[in-house]
Design a protein around this motif. Structure first.
Motif, short mmCIF file in Angstrom:
data_model
loop_
_atom_site.label_atom_id
_atom_site.label_comp_id
_atom_site.label_asym_id
_atom_site.label_seq_id
_atom_site.Cartn_x
_atom_site.Cartn_y
_atom_site.Cartn_z
N UNK A 1 0.82 -1.21 0.00
CA UNK A 1 0.00 0.00 0.00
C UNK A 1 0.86 1.27 0.00
N UNK A 2 0.33 2.33 -0.58
CA UNK A 2 1.04 3.59 -0.65
C UNK A 2 0.88 4.40 0.63
N UNK A 3 1.66 5.45 0.75
CA UNK A 3 1.58 6.36 1.88
C UNK A 3 0.17 6.91 2.01
N UNK A 4 -0.34 6.91 3.22
CA UNK A 4 -1.66 7.45 3.49
C UNK A 4 -2.81 6.50 3.23
N UNK A 5 -2.52 5.33 2.65
CA UNK A 5 -3.58 4.36 2.34
C UNK A 5 -4.23 3.85 3.62
N UNK A 6 -5.53 3.65 3.57
CA UNK A 6 -6.27 3.02 4.66
C UNK A 6 -6.26 1.51 4.43
N UNK A 7 -5.91 0.75 5.47
CA UNK A 7 -5.88 -0.70 5.35
C UNK A 7 -6.59 -1.34 6.54
N UNK A 8 -6.95 -2.59 6.38
CA UNK A 8 -7.55 -3.36 7.46
C UNK A 8 -6.73 -4.63 7.63
N UNK A 9 -6.70 -5.15 8.85
CA UNK A 9 -5.95 -6.36 9.09
C UNK A 9 -6.21 -6.94 10.46
N UNK A 10 -5.36 -7.87 10.84
CA UNK A 10 -5.48 -8.59 12.10
C UNK A 10 -4.14 -8.58 12.81
N UNK A 11 -4.16 -8.36 14.12
CA UNK A 11 -2.94 -8.42 14.93
C UNK A 11 -2.48 -9.87 14.99
N UNK A 12 -1.21 -10.10 14.61
CA UNK A 12 -0.68 -11.47 14.63
C UNK A 12 0.48 -11.66 15.61
N UNK A 13 1.04 -10.57 16.13
CA UNK A 13 2.17 -10.71 17.05
C UNK A 13 2.50 -9.37 17.67
N UNK A 14 3.19 -9.41 18.82
CA UNK A 14 3.74 -8.21 19.47
C UNK A 14 5.25 -8.38 19.51
N UNK A 15 5.97 -7.40 18.98
CA UNK A 15 7.43 -7.48 18.92
C UNK A 15 8.00 -6.50 19.95
N UNK A 16 8.30 -7.02 21.12
CA UNK A 16 8.68 -6.17 22.24
C UNK A 16 9.97 -5.39 22.01
N UNK A 17 10.97 -6.00 21.38
CA UNK A 17 12.26 -5.32 21.28
C UNK A 17 12.21 -4.02 20.49
N UNK A 18 11.25 -3.86 19.58
CA UNK A 18 11.13 -2.59 18.86
C UNK A 18 9.73 -1.99 18.96
N UNK A 19 8.91 -2.54 19.87
CA UNK A 19 7.60 -1.98 20.22
C UNK A 19 6.68 -1.84 19.01
N UNK A 20 6.62 -2.92 18.22
CA UNK A 20 5.77 -2.93 17.04
C UNK A 20 4.71 -4.02 17.15
N UNK A 21 3.53 -3.69 16.66
CA UNK A 21 2.42 -4.64 16.61
C UNK A 21 2.36 -5.17 15.18
N UNK A 22 2.63 -6.47 15.03
CA UNK A 22 2.61 -7.06 13.68
C UNK A 22 1.17 -7.24 13.23
N UNK A 23 0.92 -6.85 11.98
CA UNK A 23 -0.41 -6.90 11.40
C UNK A 23 -0.38 -7.73 10.12
N UNK A 24 -1.39 -8.57 9.94
CA UNK A 24 -1.59 -9.26 8.65
C UNK A 24 -2.70 -8.48 7.93
N UNK A 25 -2.35 -7.83 6.83
CA UNK A 25 -3.32 -7.05 6.09
C UNK A 25 -4.33 -7.98 5.40
N UNK A 26 -5.60 -7.62 5.54
CA UNK A 26 -6.66 -8.39 4.90
C UNK A 26 -7.32 -7.61 3.76
N UNK A 27 -7.22 -6.29 3.80
CA UNK A 27 -7.73 -5.45 2.70
C UNK A 27 -7.22 -4.03 2.83
#
Length: 98
Positions: free
Chosen positions: A72-98
């Motif tokens: 997706x491009x900058x500013x795009x709206x996306x939807x997805x599901x949380x699949x993991x929490x990556x503590x060492x860099x404080x990121x929430x991993x998302x699987x995009x569904x649309x």
């Protein structure tokens, strides 16, 4: 602007994500359906500002996107599901569904 981008306030974004990490994990347990806006774009995926949890940083890696799905491009709206929490860099991993 390059095809790949990180926000000018990237250091502040990372600082806020670290400070809110515990609250972000509570608000976004694995399996949560989310929507968000692309705030950063790299060859390996996109970074998202997650709706309703503005200090959380989502990362949707290209390997977790549907087959044939374009980055997706900058500013795009996306939807997805949380699949993991990556503590060492404080990121929430998302699987995009649309």
């Amino acid at each position: 602007m390059s095809e790949y981008f990180w926000p000018e306030d990237g250091i502040d974004v990372a600082r806020r994500a670290k400070a809110a990490w515990s609250a972000s994990c509570q608000a976004l347990p694995i399996g949560t359906l989310v929507t968000g806006r692309v705030i950063g774009r790299q060859p390996f995926g996109v970074f998202l500002r997650i709706d309703g949890v503005p200090d959380a940083i989502g990362l949707a890696e290209i390997t977790a996107m549907p087959a044939g799905f374009e980055l997706p491009g900058m500013g795009a709206e996306v939807a997805g599901e949380v699949i993991w929490h990556v503590e060492h860099n404080h990121q929430v991993k998302i699987r995009i569904t649309s």
